[in-house]
Design an enzyme around this catalytic site. Structure first.
Site, PDB file in Angstrom:
ATOM      1  N   HIS A 115       0.813  -1.218   0.000  1.00  0.00           N
ATOM      2  CA  HIS A 115       0.000   0.000   0.000  1.00  0.00           C
ATOM      3  C   HIS A 115       0.847   1.269   0.000  1.00  0.00           C
ATOM      4  O   HIS A 115       0.355   2.346  -0.327  1.00  0.00           O
ATOM      5  CB  HIS A 115      -0.993   0.001   1.173  1.00  0.00           C
ATOM      6  CG  HIS A 115      -0.402   0.302   2.510  1.00  0.00           C
ATOM      7  ND1 HIS A 115      -0.073  -0.667   3.439  1.00  0.00           N
ATOM      8  CD2 HIS A 115      -0.083   1.475   3.113  1.00  0.00           C
ATOM      9  CE1 HIS A 115       0.399  -0.112   4.524  1.00  0.00           C
ATOM     10  NE2 HIS A 115       0.411   1.192   4.353  1.00  0.00           N
ATOM     11  N   ASP A 145       0.338  -7.650   1.635  1.00  0.00           N
ATOM     12  CA  ASP A 145       0.757  -6.251   1.708  1.00  0.00           C
ATOM     13  C   ASP A 145       2.278  -6.102   1.751  1.00  0.00           C
ATOM     14  O   ASP A 145       2.822  -5.329   2.536  1.00  0.00           O
ATOM     15  CB  ASP A 145       0.119  -5.567   2.922  1.00  0.00           C
ATOM     16  CG  ASP A 145       0.137  -4.042   2.797  1.00  0.00           C
ATOM     17  OD1 ASP A 145       0.291  -3.547   1.668  1.00  0.00           O
ATOM     18  OD2 ASP A 145       0.025  -3.353   3.831  1.00  0.00           O
ATOM     19  N   SER A 219       4.628   2.795   7.965  1.00  0.00           N
ATOM     20  CA  SER A 219       4.273   1.598   7.212  1.00  0.00           C
ATOM     21  C   SER A 219       5.442   1.172   6.330  1.00  0.00           C
ATOM     22  O   SER A 219       6.047   1.996   5.644  1.00  0.00           O
ATOM     23  CB  SER A 219       3.058   1.871   6.327  1.00  0.00           C
ATOM     24  OG  SER A 219       1.895   1.986   7.086  1.00  0.00           O
ATOM     25  N   LEU A 274      -3.137 -26.213   1.031  1.00  0.00           N
ATOM     26  CA  LEU A 274      -3.375 -27.524   1.601  1.00  0.00           C
ATOM     27  C   LEU A 274      -4.620 -28.151   0.990  1.00  0.00           C
ATOM     28  O   LEU A 274      -4.635 -29.336   0.659  1.00  0.00           O
ATOM     29  CB  LEU A 274      -3.538 -27.394   3.121  1.00  0.00           C
ATOM     30  CG  LEU A 274      -3.502 -28.663   3.969  1.00  0.00           C
ATOM     31  CD1 LEU A 274      -2.167 -29.384   3.801  1.00  0.00           C
ATOM     32  CD2 LEU A 274      -3.722 -28.304   5.435  1.00  0.00           C
ATOM     33  N   GLY A 275      -5.661 -27.353   0.821  1.00  0.00           N
ATOM     34  CA  GLY A 275      -6.882 -27.840   0.190  1.00  0.00           C
ATOM     35  C   GLY A 275      -7.951 -28.283   1.162  1.00  0.00           C
ATOM     36  O   GLY A 275      -8.689 -29.230   0.882  1.00  0.00           O
ATOM     37  N   GLY A 278     -13.006 -25.385   6.502  1.00  0.00           N
ATOM     38  CA  GLY A 278     -13.508 -25.767   7.813  1.00  0.00           C
ATOM     39  C   GLY A 278     -13.613 -24.608   8.766  1.00  0.00           C
ATOM     40  O   GLY A 278     -13.806 -23.464   8.355  1.00  0.00           O
TER      41      GLY A 278
END
Length: 459
Positions: A115, A145, A219, A274-275, A278
């Site tokens: 940003h 970011d 930042s 990971l796939g 949950g």
């Protein structure tokens, strides 16, 4: 004046406490330390690095730079010209933004926030010795970011060494070093308040939280441990006013280092997944899912063709560990996976039927995974898509199995979704999550079609 006076009192009190601590614990005395030492744990170090920040600060300030971002935007004389004019009467207006950055190599590579440099037409970096250089943007990762810049200096530059953010402990002292407003480097101190803070609705980010004062302009600066090692890139604050109000957040160094290495080597971020889908466990979630664990990640969905599916992870499994890293919730899981690349093997420890099981999983490249919602199969857009259509975001429709729109399947396939119900299609995660929460209700899609036209359709 009363506020300044209070600050002076606090500063003097802080100095007095520090001096007192030095006198009590560090200054050589006859037998004073001998009588006090047995009250401390053997693991507690009384070394100067735990009390005196001067060495760490001296190592850090010369590696933190000021970043100036010059952007231009077109300014219209009135709203009618904006909507109906040809732009002939508009003017280009220059805007300047500033932030901080961290030198990470002697040949001029610099880490900062995305940003800080976003939409820049020109970038300039000023070192702590007031030398200024034009900077080149190497690459960015907007999800985390992070951005990588490069300057060509006429000398070897002081740089900061990466520390191990996984080894950071809550309560550990840290320094926040920035170069705001080109005032040369400034240093504030605090402690690690928390780790693995998830501040995004997408669960992609895992921050170090500190109470070191960070203000606008800081930042992209460095979060540093007492050994002067880089353990985070300061990226945001929690504030109702826009100024520092107690907490600041940094992208962990282990994630930052992996992103930077990817940008240097591949030109983009190699993100493995990971796939699993949950929920993070707590008492209420454990009761809902009928499990005894109140910490961990409960698997209630497996992504098609992912490493998790191929390795045999099942719905109902509770993930409690990745390799040797404990998983207490979703941010622990994502922070560790974000340090890995596609095809790396991660040993996933799950609780299944009250028994522990270790399952090796080969991570899948995110771009190879498709997601299906309501009979529409989505995939990430490629670099060639971005270049061909001149876009920076979007999600491609790979296939259509929804019978209600089967007549338009050939037309929809290959189109790029720019938004759904005005929700920007930043990536697959954003769109699929929105559509799943909405259910089977019809939505308005803004599409960039294969022939390059933008259309709105409802299905």
């Amino acid at each position: 004046m009363k506020k300044i006076g209070s600050l002076l009192v606090l500063s003097l009190l802080s100095g007095t406490v520090t001096l007192g601590a030095y006198k009590l614990f560090l200054e050589p005395k006859s037998n004073t330390i001998t009588t006090v030492a047995p009250t401390f744990s053997k693991n507690v170090s009384l070394g100067a690095e735990n009390i005196d920040f001067t060495n760490a600060a001296d190592m850090a300030v010369h590696s933190v730079v000021h970043v100036k971002n010059v952007t231009t935007q077109r300014v219209y004389r009135n709203p009618f010209e904006f909507f109906f004019g040809n732009g002939s009467g508009s003017q280009q207006q220059m805007q300047i933004g500033t932030g901080s950055g961290v030198i990470i190599s002697e040949d001029g590579y610099i880490a900062t926030n995305n940003h800080v440099i976003q939409n820049a037409s020109e970038l300039e970096v000023t070192l702590n010795n007031n030398k200024s250089y034009k900077a080149k943007l190497i690459g960015t990762d907007s999800k985390m970011d992070i951005a990588l810049l490069k300057i060509d200096a006429d000398e070897k530059l002081p740089y900061m060494v990466f520390g191990d953010s996984d080894g950071l402990r809550v309560g550990e002292w840290v320094l926040a070093v920035g170069n705001p407003y080109n005032l040369t480097s400034t240093v504030t101190a605090g402690i690690v308040s928390a780790k693995a803070r998830d501040l995004s609705n997408e669960g992609l980010q895992s921050f170090i939280q500190t109470d070191a004062a960070v203000n606008p302009g800081n930042s992209g600066g460095a979060l540093v441990n007492t050994r002067g090692e880089l353990i985070g890139i300061n990226t945001m604050i929690s504030s109702p006013t826009g100024s520092y109000a107690g907490y600041s957040f940094a992208v962990p160094s282990n994630i930052t280092r992996k992103i930077i290495e990817d940008l240097m080597q591949f030109g983009n971020v190699q993100r493995g997944i990971l796939g699993v889908e949950g929920a993070e466990l707590n008492s209420a979630a454990a009761e809902h899912y009928g499990v005894s664990e109140t910490q961990g990640f409960y698997v209630n969905g497996i992504t098609k063709n992912s490493g998790a599916e191929k390795a045999g992870i099942q719905e109902g499994d509770v993930i409690i560990k990745l390799d040797d890293k404990r998983v207490r919730g979703f941010s622990d899981l994502t922070s560790y996976i974000n340090t890995k690349r596609p095809n790396e093997i991660v040993n996933v420890t799950v609780i299944r039927n009250e028994n522990e099981k270790i399952i090796p999983v080969k991570l899948t490249k995110k771009e190879l995974i498709t997601y299906e919602v309501n009979g529409i199969e989505f995939e990430e857009i490629t670099s060639s898509d971005k270049k061909e259509f001149g876009i920076t975001f979007g999600v491609k429709i790979k296939d259509v199995t929804n019978s209600s729109v089967s007549d338009y399947a050939d037309y929809l396939k290959g189109s790029i979704v720019l938004s759904v119900d005005n929700v920007k299609a930043k990536d697959i995660d954003t769109i699929t999550k929105y559509l799943k929460e909405k259910g089977n209700q019809r939505s308005q899609y803004q599409l960039l079609t294969k022939n390059g036209t933008i259309e709105r359709v409802i299905f």
